[in-house]
Scaffold this motif. Structure first.
Motif, short mmCIF file in Angstrom:
data_model
loop_
_atom_site.label_atom_id
_atom_site.label_comp_id
_atom_site.label_asym_id
_atom_site.label_seq_id
_atom_site.Cartn_x
_atom_site.Cartn_y
_atom_site.Cartn_z
N MET A 1 0.83 -1.19 0.00
CA MET A 1 0.00 0.00 0.00
C MET A 1 0.87 1.25 0.00
O MET A 1 0.47 2.26 -0.57
CB MET A 1 -0.93 -0.01 1.20
N GLU A 2 2.01 1.18 0.65
CA GLU A 2 2.89 2.34 0.67
C GLU A 2 3.32 2.73 -0.74
O GLU A 2 3.35 3.91 -1.09
CB GLU A 2 4.11 2.07 1.55
N ALA A 3 3.63 1.73 -1.56
CA ALA A 3 4.04 2.00 -2.93
C ALA A 3 2.90 2.64 -3.72
O ALA A 3 3.12 3.55 -4.53
CB ALA A 3 4.51 0.72 -3.61
N ALA A 4 1.68 2.17 -3.49
CA ALA A 4 0.52 2.73 -4.19
C ALA A 4 0.32 4.20 -3.82
O ALA A 4 0.08 5.04 -4.69
CB ALA A 4 -0.74 1.92 -3.87
N ILE A 5 0.42 4.51 -2.54
CA ILE A 5 0.25 5.90 -2.09
C ILE A 5 1.36 6.77 -2.67
O ILE A 5 1.10 7.89 -3.14
CB ILE A 5 0.20 5.98 -0.55
N THR A 6 2.58 6.28 -2.62
CA THR A 6 3.70 7.03 -3.17
C THR A 6 3.49 7.32 -4.66
O THR A 6 3.73 8.44 -5.12
CB THR A 6 5.03 6.26 -2.96
N THR A 7 2.99 6.34 -5.39
CA THR A 7 2.73 6.51 -6.82
C THR A 7 1.65 7.56 -7.05
O THR A 7 1.79 8.43 -7.92
CB THR A 7 2.33 5.17 -7.47
N ILE A 8 0.57 7.50 -6.30
CA ILE A 8 -0.53 8.46 -6.46
C ILE A 8 -0.03 9.88 -6.19
O ILE A 8 -0.30 10.80 -6.96
CB ILE A 8 -1.72 8.10 -5.56
N VAL A 9 0.70 10.05 -5.10
CA VAL A 9 1.22 11.37 -4.76
C VAL A 9 2.20 11.87 -5.82
O VAL A 9 2.11 13.02 -6.28
CB VAL A 9 1.89 11.36 -3.37
#
Length: 86
Positions: free
Chosen positions: A1-9
């Motif tokens: 999930m951390e990678a997904a949030i980083t990508t969105i940001v």
């Protein structure tokens, strides 16, 4: 999930930095982001009128730009729909 949030940001920042304020998405920036990053998730992503209507629906303060918080609402709606939660 951390990678997904980083990508969105990071993608928000990439598109927001193209014109005007680097902390908001203009109509054109939002259209480019949606058509390139969310084409399968946004119905009629290639139709500018549909994208304008979508943007208006999440632009809480009606200033014609989207803050990250406003954009995040869209991501939440898309994730809920994708997960069958809506």
């Amino acid at each position: 999930m951390e990678a997904a949030i980083t990508t969105i940001v990071s993608q928000f920042k990439v598109y927001a930095g193209n014109e005007g304020s680097s902390s908001t998405l203009s109509k054109d920036e939002f259209h480019k982001l949606v058509t390139s990053q969310l084409p399968s998730f946004i119905k009629n992503a290639s139709d500018p009128a549909s994208i304008d209507q979508l943007m208006s629906s999440i632009d809480e303060n009606n200033d014609g730009e989207l803050t990250f918080s406003e954009f995040w609402q869209l991501i939440g709606k898309l994730a809920s729909k994708q997960g069958g939660f809506s």
